[in-house]
Write an enzyme that holds these catalytic residues in place. Sequence first.
Site, mmCIF file in Angstrom:
data_model
loop_
_atom_site.group_PDB
_atom_site.id
_atom_site.type_symbol
_atom_site.label_atom_id
_atom_site.label_comp_id
_atom_site.label_asym_id
_atom_site.label_seq_id
_atom_site.Cartn_x
_atom_site.Cartn_y
_atom_site.Cartn_z
ATOM 1 N N ASP A 99 -14.247 7.835 9.860
ATOM 2 C CA ASP A 99 -13.882 6.425 9.998
ATOM 3 C C ASP A 99 -12.661 6.189 10.863
ATOM 4 O OD1 ASP A 99 -14.241 3.704 9.429
ATOM 5 O OD2 ASP A 99 -12.867 3.758 7.738
ATOM 6 N N HIS A 156 -16.374 7.929 0.529
ATOM 7 C CA HIS A 156 -15.222 7.730 1.419
ATOM 8 C C HIS A 156 -14.169 6.876 0.714
ATOM 9 C CE1 HIS A 156 -13.002 7.277 5.126
ATOM 10 N NE2 HIS A 156 -13.039 5.968 5.004
ATOM 11 N N HIS A 177 -5.751 6.681 8.544
ATOM 12 C CA HIS A 177 -6.265 5.790 9.581
ATOM 13 C C HIS A 177 -6.270 4.303 9.231
ATOM 14 C CE1 HIS A 177 -10.130 6.812 7.411
ATOM 15 N NE2 HIS A 177 -10.228 5.504 7.471
ATOM 16 N N ASP A 222 -10.389 5.428 1.236
ATOM 17 C CA ASP A 222 -9.194 5.207 2.040
ATOM 18 C C ASP A 222 -7.946 5.460 1.202
ATOM 19 O OD1 ASP A 222 -10.633 4.505 4.309
ATOM 20 O OD2 ASP A 222 -10.723 2.395 3.736
#
Length: 977
Positions: A358, A243, A555, A245
Amino acid sequence: MREFGIWAAGQVVERPRRIPRLERIARRVYPPVAELRAEVLRSTEPIPFAELDRGAFRPIRRGQTFGRTLECAWLRITGDAPTGLPEGAVLLLGVRGEGLVHDADGTVLDAVSTVWQQGDLPHSGGRFRPVRNAPTSGRIELYADVAYNGWLLYPYGRGVYDGARIAVRDDQAYGLYYDYLTLLVLAESTDDAAYARELRSALDAAWARFRADDLAGARAALAPALAAASDSAFEYRAVGHGHLDQAWLWPIRETKRKAARTYARQLQNVDDAPGYVYGTSQPQQMAWMKAEQPAIFARLREAVAAGRIELQGSFWVETDTNMPTGEALVRQAVVGRRFLQEEFGLTDEQLRLCWLPDTFGYSGALPQILKKSGMDWFQTIKLAWNTVTDFPHRTFHWRGIDGTGVLVHMPPEGDYNSRGAADGLLKGLARYPERALDTALLVFGSGDGGGGPGEIHLEVTRREASLRGLPRVRYSPAADFFRDLETRDVAPSHQGELYLEAHQGTYTTQAQTKRHNRIAERKLHEAEALAAVAGVASRDDLEPHWRDVLLHQFHDILPGSAIERVNREARETYARVEGALDAYAAGLIARLPHAAEGPTAVNLTSFPRREHVRHDGEWFRAEVGPYAAAPLVRVTGGSPELVATADTLGNGRVTLRFGRAGEIVSLVDAEGAEHAGDGLNRLVLHRDPYQFPWDAWDIGRDYLRRTPDVLVPKQVESGVDGPTVWRRHVYRWGRGTVEQRIVLEAGDDLVRVETRVDWRESHRMLRAEFRPTHYGDQVRCEIQFGHILRPTTERSEVERAQFEICAHKWVAVEDERAGFALLNDAKYGHRAKNGLLSLNLLRAPTFPDKTADRGEHVFSYAFRPFAPDTGLAGVVADGYRLNNPLRLADGVGFDSAAAVDDPGVVIETVKPAESGDGLVLRLYESLGRATTTAVRVGLPHGRAALTDLLERELGPADLDRIELGPFEIVTILLERA
């Protein structure tokens, strides 16, 4: 099951006496045979390999720093390898941080990382990592692009060079290390006490053989335990994931580097680990690789074609789903899916999964958007973060506000960064309400900052494929898991939104980013509508701007939970996009039909507009149909119904009376009904104390236990301006100023509150509070393509947990007699409980951005009464009116390009088709009831077809009779005549 504890080195705490054993074994894994030299070239921003100044490198010694948080550096590693090295020679690089390693020609070899993530198990190399593909003979020259991005959540520490060396891996010691680690975690995690004793006995026996320098014997002591097969019917489908970001505690420029490091590492894992599958979910990062790392991108294509890398989901980024418009969520799918299909040749069957692990809660409009964008499955873990109640399901059918359903799985361990060890496997099994399905997804690997599975993950999960005391583990694409899951009897279901009982502060933090986002969404909408009317194919022109907006809806950007640099650069990007869209729209307006001389109003909403506008210092009346343009009419004469006294404003439709604190103590409508209850538009300052560790994310649930400071205006004045009457309040206190103009327009029920704030607070929250007369047990909250009902009561923990909610342009409460609506042009956070409607205007957290929201803010909100049965359509229309001001032009005139007969049906989008030269209309039903409407199209067109959100045809469309279910989205493709 006993919890498996960790301490700050990621090691077992329950039986610490066995941890030094692992450390002793690790010393045998990589005995060094030669040290290498290193030089460093430091910089504040990245330097591409091709631009390196080879003469600018300077020596660096072991233990020296190469940079502070977010600084950049290149290390040049040189030396001569000893001759006659045995098989197993490796090059080890030690950095506190992460790096992408190249050969002397710039070819990427591998990525290394010692970034510690909470819960990480200890690595066999200690502070060093093997550089795969690196030469271990002859003259050595390598270049490592290194970075240090902080420790956990914090910008502490510095990047350190720990050395570079040639070593020869001892395969017996290496194998023993991971044999021992795997069984040690299992021994400390199992609930079977007898089995735990058996495992510890084997571990002790292995340790004894190791101390006797018998590594083969040590492994033999553990071999029976490792060979004992699982007798569990339960199987985890395990997919690697990293993951990453798009921006968070690092800027977007660092994400590009992290993506390259992650892909390089995982491409090598694919080569090294038979059967291993890695999943990646954000096309934006792949697009960066195509542009900046073409060799990595070419390898990605090959691995995807071979089925070893899975492209998960269709969204351009892992977007927030609370705040973007419905059209923006559609474009996440359209833009992301197009990239994946054009660049990787994926089929629709390969794009059935939405991957949003997430994101901070999931809109009730999402199932319909997913389904109509070709996605039947949805994966997240985020509801495991609930802070009040435990969401009752991990595998279930989720039905949105319109009734559309998708199949949802939340990996039961509750983590997208699983370390894949026994403790997590057993924890997931224990926490899985649907474990009778005998299957679940295991998403393992280092994440948040990317990386994905490393040596530890792969060695441990390989040993757990079938291991006594554990569920079975099989490497698998996530899509194969979902295909299998949809053949099983999944009984649980959930209707509505997936509300996250955490991170409600993200509806408000970084208000300027949120306002820019809403403006950019509107300007994209307008540019596309103008292009449709002008007959211009705009996709290629506007897609770069769409990509920028979609990226910033990630997000941690739009929600405001990133560092200062990310937020500053986001505002700069939005300003650039808005300026470019203004110029583009001006060019399109110049191509529109001209009907007369003089100023005209262009209405790019679904609703007929009758309102006043100011142009060149004069007031005009605009009357213009949906998606149309018409001349402005100059206002002459006064409006005798407008009244302003010392404590009153009125316009013949509503009469307001003000109290001492500037609040409205009476709102009487044209029928004489009172709506003010216990006061409207009372400005208050609440304490908003630091929320560890998620300050920008969270609001303390108990903030209402303290009485807020009620602001009292220091200056009040009022007057009449043409067809409007206004009252101005100026509030001042030690660390801020609020200036408000409360405005009534002749003939209008809407009360506008134009607001300017100079905000210098820390850990305070500015809210506008309303306690209307008419209030029920539910509040209607506008979301994408409709609205959702939420409880205003607190009769259960679930209801109490929803103390702050997200809405788009309006919220509305009502009883059997009347209703009251609160609207806004840039806000999302609301409270609607126990008679109160509260609009969250500003926050002031200090982490991760110490400057969050400090500065100047300009925004508007509004409120109005409405009739409970028939007035909601007017609230919907006013929401669009407040957010979509009429565009003023010179001489432009055209009849409605598109309109509907039903006032509850909204034409959300008018745009050129994604392919071909057709036009697309996107409609939705806004009131929550089935209806049939005619669609009137004023542009030349031929055949009309119904399509899904991807504009794939479903059948013919009868424009005289378009049927819509409650909150249904309908897309119509019109061929150009």
